[in-house]
Design a protein around this motif. Sequence first.
Motif, PDB file in Angstrom:
ATOM      1  N   THR A 178       8.667  13.070  -7.381  1.00 32.98           N
ATOM      2  CA  THR A 178       7.625  14.079  -7.170  1.00 32.98           C
ATOM      3  C   THR A 178       6.268  13.619  -7.678  1.00 32.98           C
ATOM      4  OG1 THR A 178       8.228  15.114  -9.278  1.00 32.98           O
ATOM      5  CG2 THR A 178       9.293  15.967  -7.287  1.00 32.98           C
ATOM      6  N   GLU A 179       6.248  12.532  -8.472  1.00 37.45           N
ATOM      7  CA  GLU A 179       4.988  11.985  -8.970  1.00 37.45           C
ATOM      8  C   GLU A 179       4.862  10.522  -8.557  1.00 37.45           C
ATOM      9  OE1 GLU A 179       4.969  12.508 -13.161  1.00 37.45           O
ATOM     10  OE2 GLU A 179       4.596  14.666 -13.075  1.00 37.45           O
ATOM     11  N   ASN A 180       3.610  10.067  -8.471  1.00 39.49           N
ATOM     12  CA  ASN A 180       3.346   8.675  -8.103  1.00 39.49           C
ATOM     13  C   ASN A 180       4.086   8.289  -6.823  1.00 39.49           C
ATOM     14  OD1 ASN A 180       1.684   8.215 -10.405  1.00 39.49           O
ATOM     15  ND2 ASN A 180       3.528   7.886 -11.644  1.00 39.49           N
ATOM     16  N   VAL A 181       3.921   9.102  -5.798  1.00 37.76           N
ATOM     17  CA  VAL A 181       4.583   8.831  -4.517  1.00 37.76           C
ATOM     18  C   VAL A 181       3.812   7.737  -3.783  1.00 37.76           C
ATOM     19  CG1 VAL A 181       5.308   9.770  -2.304  1.00 37.76           C
ATOM     20  CG2 VAL A 181       5.465  11.178  -4.377  1.00 37.76           C
ATOM     21  N   ARG A 182       4.515   6.693  -3.430  1.00 32.96           N
ATOM     22  CA  ARG A 182       3.915   5.547  -2.743  1.00 32.96           C
ATOM     23  C   ARG A 182       4.504   5.471  -1.341  1.00 32.96           C
ATOM     24  NH1 ARG A 182       5.317  -0.140  -2.733  1.00 32.96           N
ATOM     25  NH2 ARG A 182       3.500  -1.522  -2.608  1.00 32.96           N
ATOM     26  N   VAL A 183       3.654   5.300  -0.352  1.00 29.52           N
ATOM     27  CA  VAL A 183       4.102   5.278   1.036  1.00 29.52           C
ATOM     28  C   VAL A 183       3.752   3.925   1.649  1.00 29.52           C
ATOM     29  CG1 VAL A 183       3.912   6.344   3.309  1.00 29.52           C
ATOM     30  CG2 VAL A 183       3.812   7.772   1.247  1.00 29.52           C
ATOM     31  N   VAL A 184       4.750   3.320   2.312  1.00 27.37           N
ATOM     32  CA  VAL A 184       4.550   2.075   3.057  1.00 27.37           C
ATOM     33  C   VAL A 184       4.366   2.442   4.522  1.00 27.37           C
ATOM     34  CG1 VAL A 184       5.572  -0.122   3.741  1.00 27.37           C
ATOM     35  CG2 VAL A 184       5.879   0.731   1.401  1.00 27.37           C
ATOM     36  N   PRO A 232      -0.230  -4.462  10.927  1.00 28.36           N
ATOM     37  CA  PRO A 232      -0.499  -4.424   9.491  1.00 28.36           C
ATOM     38  C   PRO A 232       0.540  -3.573   8.757  1.00 28.36           C
ATOM     39  CG  PRO A 232      -2.017  -3.003  10.658  1.00 28.36           C
ATOM     40  CD  PRO A 232      -1.262  -3.749  11.714  1.00 28.36           C
ATOM     41  N   ILE A 233       0.838  -3.981   7.525  1.00 31.71           N
ATOM     42  CA  ILE A 233       1.683  -3.191   6.644  1.00 31.71           C
ATOM     43  C   ILE A 233       0.840  -2.830   5.430  1.00 31.71           C
ATOM     44  CG2 ILE A 233       3.787  -3.113   5.257  1.00 31.71           C
ATOM     45  CD1 ILE A 233       4.952  -5.304   7.005  1.00 31.71           C
ATOM     46  N   SER A 234       0.674  -1.554   5.195  1.00 37.67           N
ATOM     47  CA  SER A 234      -0.097  -1.117   4.023  1.00 37.67           C
ATOM     48  C   SER A 234       0.778  -0.256   3.131  1.00 37.67           C
ATOM     49  CB  SER A 234      -1.338  -0.327   4.448  1.00 37.67           C
ATOM     50  OG  SER A 234      -0.960   0.847   5.157  1.00 37.67           O
ATOM     51  N   ALA A 235       0.436  -0.222   1.868  1.00 38.77           N
ATOM     52  CA  ALA A 235       1.178   0.601   0.908  1.00 38.77           C
ATOM     53  C   ALA A 235       0.181   1.204  -0.063  1.00 38.77           C
ATOM     54  CB  ALA A 235       2.215  -0.237   0.172  1.00 38.77           C
ATOM     55  N   ARG A 236       0.313   2.500  -0.299  1.00 42.95           N
ATOM     56  CA  ARG A 236      -0.610   3.142  -1.235  1.00 42.95           C
ATOM     57  C   ARG A 236       0.029   4.401  -1.823  1.00 42.95           C
ATOM     58  NH1 ARG A 236      -2.940   4.589   3.849  1.00 42.95           N
ATOM     59  NH2 ARG A 236      -3.021   6.860   4.200  1.00 42.95           N
ATOM     60  N   ILE A 244       3.516   1.277   8.544  1.00 47.89           N
ATOM     61  CA  ILE A 244       3.301   0.405   9.707  1.00 47.89           C
ATOM     62  C   ILE A 244       2.756   1.329  10.782  1.00 47.89           C
ATOM     63  CG2 ILE A 244       4.352  -1.169  11.375  1.00 47.89           C
ATOM     64  CD1 ILE A 244       6.570  -1.674   9.333  1.00 47.89           C
ATOM     65  N   PRO A 245       1.483   1.250  11.088  1.00 49.43           N
ATOM     66  CA  PRO A 245       0.839   2.262  11.935  1.00 49.43           C
ATOM     67  C   PRO A 245       1.595   2.555  13.230  1.00 49.43           C
ATOM     68  CG  PRO A 245      -0.790   0.737  11.059  1.00 49.43           C
ATOM     69  CD  PRO A 245       0.552   0.183  10.697  1.00 49.43           C
ATOM     70  N   GLU A 246       1.725   3.861  13.518  1.00 51.41           N
ATOM     71  CA  GLU A 246       2.345   4.360  14.733  1.00 51.41           C
ATOM     72  C   GLU A 246       3.792   3.903  14.895  1.00 51.41           C
ATOM     73  OE1 GLU A 246      -0.081   3.409  18.071  1.00 51.41           O
ATOM     74  OE2 GLU A 246      -1.890   4.341  17.243  1.00 51.41           O
ATOM     75  N   PHE A 247       4.432   3.560  13.763  1.00 43.74           N
ATOM     76  CA  PHE A 247       5.835   3.140  13.849  1.00 43.74           C
ATOM     77  C   PHE A 247       6.658   3.621  12.665  1.00 43.74           C
ATOM     78  CE2 PHE A 247       9.233  -0.107  13.253  1.00 43.74           C
ATOM     79  CZ  PHE A 247       9.948   0.168  14.422  1.00 43.74           C
ATOM     80  N   ASP A 248       6.189   3.382  11.441  1.00 43.79           N
ATOM     81  CA  ASP A 248       6.997   3.725  10.274  1.00 43.79           C
ATOM     82  C   ASP A 248       6.106   4.201   9.131  1.00 43.79           C
ATOM     83  OD1 ASP A 248       9.440   3.936   8.834  1.00 43.79           O
ATOM     84  OD2 ASP A 248       8.974   2.069   7.783  1.00 43.79           O
ATOM     85  N   TYR A 249       6.487   5.345   8.564  1.00 48.89           N
ATOM     86  CA  TYR A 249       5.818   5.904   7.389  1.00 48.89           C
ATOM     87  C   TYR A 249       6.931   6.250   6.401  1.00 48.89           C
ATOM     88  CZ  TYR A 249       1.842   6.358  10.554  1.00 48.89           C
ATOM     89  OH  TYR A 249       0.825   6.106  11.458  1.00 48.89           O
ATOM     90  N   ASN A 250       7.036   5.461   5.343  1.00 49.24           N
ATOM     91  CA  ASN A 250       8.224   5.557   4.504  1.00 49.24           C
ATOM     92  C   ASN A 250       7.873   5.529   3.020  1.00 49.24           C
ATOM     93  OD1 ASN A 250      11.071   5.455   3.965  1.00 49.24           O
ATOM     94  ND2 ASN A 250      11.302   4.336   5.900  1.00 49.24           N
ATOM     95  N   PRO A 251       8.332   6.523   2.233  1.00 48.27           N
ATOM     96  CA  PRO A 251       8.151   6.452   0.781  1.00 48.27           C
ATOM     97  C   PRO A 251       8.931   5.260   0.232  1.00 48.27           C
ATOM     98  CG  PRO A 251       8.805   8.666   1.462  1.00 48.27           C
ATOM     99  CD  PRO A 251       9.003   7.774   2.640  1.00 48.27           C
ATOM    100  N   CYS A 252       8.269   4.391  -0.519  1.00 45.79           N
ATOM    101  CA  CYS A 252       8.944   3.179  -1.000  1.00 45.79           C
ATOM    102  C   CYS A 252       8.158   2.574  -2.145  1.00 45.79           C
ATOM    103  CB  CYS A 252       9.074   2.163   0.141  1.00 45.79           C
ATOM    104  SG  CYS A 252       9.870   0.614  -0.340  1.00 45.79           S
ATOM    105  N   GLY A 253       8.883   2.081  -3.135  1.00 43.44           N
ATOM    106  CA  GLY A 253       8.232   1.437  -4.275  1.00 43.44           C
ATOM    107  C   GLY A 253       8.367  -0.065  -4.281  1.00 43.44           C
ATOM    108  N   GLY A 254       8.899  -0.650  -3.170  1.00 42.84           N
ATOM    109  CA  GLY A 254       9.133  -2.088  -3.143  1.00 42.84           C
ATOM    110  C   GLY A 254       7.920  -2.901  -2.774  1.00 42.84           C
TER     111      GLY A 254
END
Length: 402
Positions: A180-186, A157-161, A188-198
């Motif tokens: 510093t505001e409205n930080v969104r993270v994409v 699964p790919i989630s973004a919040r 992929i469990p146990e693989f990738d945790y990345n700040p991203c607005g795409g």
Amino acid sequence: MKDRLYYQDAYTQTFTADVVKRGTEQDGSPFVVLSQTAFYPTGGGQPSDQGKLGGIRVMDVEEVDGEIRHRLSDPLPENVTQVEGQIDWDRRFDHMQQHAGQHILSAAFLEVAGAETLAFHLGKERVTIDVRLDDLKEELWESVEQRANQIVLENRPISARFVDDEELATLPLKKQPTVTENVRVVIIPEFDYNPCGGTHPAHTGEVGMIKILGWERHRGNIRLEFICGWRALRDYTKKQAAVREVSKLLMTSDSEVIAQTQRLIAERDALKQSLQEKEKVLLEGEVRQQLERASQVGPVRIVQQTFTDKTIQQLQQFAQQAVAQAPDVVCLLAATGEKLQLVFARGPQVDVAVNQLMKDTLPLVEGRGGGNPAMAQGGGQPSLPAEEVLAHARRQLEAALA
């Protein structure tokens, strides 16, 4: 962020919104700002969505001073206060595939090689990332590519919040957020945790195959080209068609294309070498004939000849052969064609600077050239017959010999 429908559901293709602002950009492009939108604006390495608003084409979308401007091909009628929007889904899903593929590939580089991604660009044909590496061996990129495609096939699964500071501090981020505001993270469990607005698909399986196409050194790092999903399939289809066509031309199987091509290259090189040797022999004979016909001016022989079938390189070879065989010769050579090509040369026993001779002759044909006292070359417009140009050069030569 509630007005940004692409964050609520990246699969939203149509929506209805109120027109809250109209304007014109400096380049004259009309734009509108809506109460809500599913059109993703350019940002984070991802191009904007395109599509239609009320039947009018949306050419570009950009966030300016906190508002999302939809640049249109034509102005929206003044009486229209509410519009239906429809994004170009093929373009959007392609961007979702490529962007998620970049996350996966970058995380694979970090996991396999300990190499972080420094830059990302989603182009129309190719996607690039800059990776902090001094070199990239074949076995390394194959391992990274295999790991990336393993993640795809696991269909994670790919989630973004959007997250607050407290949750952000608990996440194993691959890189720090640039805001510093409205930080969104994409995620992929146990693989990738990345700040991203795409925008991204819901599962890694939707990314499709990830294929590295090539790489080059760039500012001390490695820049890779890759493609994902439908782009990768189109690329494979195109290349497979090319392989089939080459196989037909070579009258061999796909598996033998490389070996057959290598054999043909070896045959070509052998024939080229043989041809060059024969041309050298022919040239030597041609030069001897011209030297026998050369006119004599005092102690100097002059070969004055116009050719219709020689390049300037062949004129130079002729001149080199002539002065090697006869140190007392001066060559005044021309080749006709779209341009008039000239080569002047003299043997070591002749005290004449042929580069000055060339300089005095080129104005006749509005030409340019250069060289040294022993050999010079140039070219210009065929505004005068070659024989007339060479006759002028000979008069200059005879005056210099007098």
